[in-house]
Design a protein around this motif. Structure first.
Motif, PDB file in Angstrom:
ATOM      1  N   ALA A   6     -11.923  -6.886  13.624  1.00 48.07           N
ATOM      2  CA  ALA A   6     -10.849  -7.737  13.399  1.00 48.07           C
ATOM      3  C   ALA A   6     -10.365  -7.424  12.041  1.00 48.07           C
ATOM      4  O   ALA A   6      -9.121  -7.668  11.989  1.00 48.07           O
ATOM      5  N   LYS A   7     -11.092  -7.985  11.054  1.00 49.23           N
ATOM      6  CA  LYS A   7     -10.760  -7.935   9.760  1.00 49.23           C
ATOM      7  C   LYS A   7      -9.965  -6.715   9.387  1.00 49.23           C
ATOM      8  O   LYS A   7      -9.034  -6.394   8.668  1.00 49.23           O
ATOM      9  N   VAL A   8     -10.641  -5.391  10.017  1.00 49.67           N
ATOM     10  CA  VAL A   8     -10.178  -4.066   9.401  1.00 49.67           C
ATOM     11  C   VAL A   8      -8.849  -3.889  10.253  1.00 49.67           C
ATOM     12  O   VAL A   8      -7.913  -3.314   9.498  1.00 49.67           O
ATOM     13  N   ILE A   9      -8.904  -4.229  11.404  1.00 49.76           N
ATOM     14  CA  ILE A   9      -7.527  -3.896  12.220  1.00 49.76           C
ATOM     15  C   ILE A   9      -6.663  -4.841  11.623  1.00 49.76           C
ATOM     16  O   ILE A   9      -5.375  -4.023  11.429  1.00 49.76           O
ATOM     17  N   LYS A  10      -6.800  -5.837  11.191  1.00 51.82           N
ATOM     18  CA  LYS A  10      -5.630  -6.695  10.576  1.00 51.82           C
ATOM     19  C   LYS A  10      -5.228  -5.845   9.456  1.00 51.82           C
ATOM     20  O   LYS A  10      -3.780  -5.899   9.083  1.00 51.82           O
ATOM     21  N   GLN A  11      -6.056  -5.333   8.305  1.00 54.58           N
ATOM     22  CA  GLN A  11      -5.731  -4.962   7.261  1.00 54.58           C
ATOM     23  C   GLN A  11      -5.274  -3.611   7.553  1.00 54.58           C
ATOM     24  O   GLN A  11      -4.010  -3.158   6.936  1.00 54.58           O
ATOM     25  N   ASP A  12      -5.630  -2.751   8.348  1.00 53.82           N
ATOM     26  CA  ASP A  12      -5.198  -1.338   8.531  1.00 53.82           C
ATOM     27  C   ASP A  12      -4.198  -1.240   9.597  1.00 53.82           C
ATOM     28  O   ASP A  12      -3.068  -0.388   9.432  1.00 53.82           O
ATOM     29  N   CYS A  13      -4.514  -1.753  10.836  1.00 54.10           N
ATOM     30  CA  CYS A  13      -3.597  -1.137  11.737  1.00 54.10           C
ATOM     31  C   CYS A  13      -2.332  -2.246  12.014  1.00 54.10           C
ATOM     32  O   CYS A  13      -1.397  -1.775  12.658  1.00 54.10           O
ATOM     33  N   GLY A  14      -2.454  -3.561  11.595  1.00 51.18           N
ATOM     34  CA  GLY A  14      -1.462  -4.258  11.545  1.00 51.18           C
ATOM     35  C   GLY A  14       0.024  -3.765  10.949  1.00 51.18           C
ATOM     36  O   GLY A  14       1.195  -4.107  11.425  1.00 51.18           O
ATOM     37  N   LYS A  15      -0.124  -2.960  10.049  1.00 51.56           N
ATOM     38  CA  LYS A  15       0.856  -2.148   9.288  1.00 51.56           C
ATOM     39  C   LYS A  15       1.886  -1.365  10.181  1.00 51.56           C
ATOM     40  O   LYS A  15       3.138  -1.180  10.071  1.00 51.56           O
ATOM     41  N   ILE A  16       1.115  -0.925  11.169  1.00 52.56           N
ATOM     42  CA  ILE A  16       1.915  -0.008  12.205  1.00 52.56           C
ATOM     43  C   ILE A  16       2.894  -1.049  12.989  1.00 52.56           C
ATOM     44  O   ILE A  16       4.059  -0.613  13.350  1.00 52.56           O
ATOM     45  N   LEU A  17       2.621  -2.363  13.128  1.00 54.19           N
ATOM     46  CA  LEU A  17       3.414  -3.084  13.941  1.00 54.19           C
ATOM     47  C   LEU A  17       4.730  -3.448  12.959  1.00 54.19           C
ATOM     48  O   LEU A  17       5.673  -3.630  13.660  1.00 54.19           O
ATOM     49  N   GLY A  18       4.511  -3.687  11.585  1.00 48.77           N
ATOM     50  CA  GLY A  18       5.547  -4.179  10.932  1.00 48.77           C
ATOM     51  C   GLY A  18       5.895  -5.613  11.457  1.00 48.77           C
ATOM     52  O   GLY A  18       5.158  -6.336  11.645  1.00 48.77           O
ATOM     53  N   LYS A  19       7.278  -5.640  11.813  1.00 49.43           N
ATOM     54  CA  LYS A  19       7.517  -7.130  12.204  1.00 49.43           C
ATOM     55  C   LYS A  19       7.657  -7.101  13.702  1.00 49.43           C
ATOM     56  O   LYS A  19       8.184  -7.896  14.533  1.00 49.43           O
ATOM     57  N   GLY A  20       7.372  -5.976  14.423  1.00 52.69           N
ATOM     58  CA  GLY A  20       7.328  -5.751  15.742  1.00 52.69           C
ATOM     59  C   GLY A  20       5.949  -6.285  16.304  1.00 52.69           C
ATOM     60  O   GLY A  20       5.398  -7.009  16.018  1.00 52.69           O
ATOM     61  N   HIS A  21       5.842  -5.834  17.792  1.00 57.89           N
ATOM     62  CA  HIS A  21       4.636  -5.924  18.442  1.00 57.89           C
ATOM     63  C   HIS A  21       4.176  -4.690  19.196  1.00 57.89           C
ATOM     64  O   HIS A  21       4.545  -3.825  19.201  1.00 57.89           O
ATOM     65  N   LEU A  22       3.032  -4.717  19.756  1.00 63.41           N
ATOM     66  CA  LEU A  22       2.410  -3.730  20.414  1.00 63.41           C
ATOM     67  C   LEU A  22       2.987  -3.224  21.253  1.00 63.41           C
ATOM     68  O   LEU A  22       3.044  -1.900  21.766  1.00 63.41           O
ATOM     69  N   CYS A  23       3.680  -3.848  22.421  1.00 69.43           N
ATOM     70  CA  CYS A  23       4.700  -3.408  23.244  1.00 69.43           C
ATOM     71  C   CYS A  23       5.882  -2.863  23.171  1.00 69.43           C
ATOM     72  O   CYS A  23       6.655  -2.668  24.103  1.00 69.43           O
ATOM     73  N   GLN A  24       6.384  -2.764  21.980  1.00 70.43           N
ATOM     74  CA  GLN A  24       7.732  -2.554  21.487  1.00 70.43           C
ATOM     75  C   GLN A  24       8.131  -1.093  21.958  1.00 70.43           C
ATOM     76  O   GLN A  24       9.319  -1.031  22.620  1.00 70.43           O
TER      77      GLN A  24
END
Length: 184
Positions: free
Chosen positions: A99-117
């Motif tokens: 979860a820590k790594v995902i928040k740091q690395d993959c969260g950027k993909i969402l920007g201000k959006g969401h997974l289902c955008q």
């Protein structure tokens, strides 16, 4: 998506035994074949059970809901069903690190959006998740080694080959999330 992180970490652990079969039991080397495309099926199920129901999952939902309502209960259930509940703490630790790594690395993909955008965002996030799992798993390999002995792998393989996890357990948690997602 966060519902799948710790479970996919465990799957990657099973897949890593493919290159280390000299140190693990024979059942461990069968994991990759037994899993087949089931991790990809989870992403499709996520789209159906979460995105198609109007949810807008963001990283913050992991801490607000998924960690305590889905991830930890899912880990406990899976480990109990496999007959190895004593290892749930190790897998929860792995889930926290992922979860820590995902928040740091993959969260950027969402920007201000969401997974289902859009489907591309979900796919990119999924690929980021997959790409980050192995380094996290390898960083925890010492504490995970008891899970790749032959007796453990035999239990894990038998469980993963059954349809219950894929057709009932995981969809149940995704459905639970879809019922509360708009309130988070």
């Amino acid at each position: 998506m966060r519902l799948q992180i710790s479970f996919l970490s465990l799957l990657w652990l099973f897949l890593l035994v493919d290159f280390g079969h000299a140190f693990v039991g024979p059942s461990c080397t069968k994991m990759k074949e037994a899993l087949g495309n089931k991790p990809d099926i989870i992403f499709k199920e996520f789209k159906t059970e979460v995105c198609d129901k109007g949810c807008k999952p963001v990283i913050a939902h992991y801490d607000k809901w998924a960690k305590t309502k889905a991830i930890h209960p899912l880990i406990e259930k899976v480990m109990k069903d496999m007959g190895i509940p004593q290892h749930a703490k190790v897998i929860k630790g792995l889930a926290a690190d992922v979860a820590k790594v995902i928040k740091q690395d993959c969260g950027k993909i969402l920007g201000k959006g969401h997974l289902c955008q859009n489907p591309e965002t979900l796919a990119r996030f999924g690929n980021c998740l997959k790409g980050n799992l192995m380094p996290v798993v390898m960083g925890k390999i010492g504490s995970l080694m008891p899970l790749v002995t032959e007796p453990m792998c035999a239990k894990e393989l038998a469980y993963l080959e059954k349809d219950d996890l894929w057709e009932k357990v995981i969809p149940k948690y995704l459905n639970m999330y879809s019922k509360v997602c708009k309130k988070l």
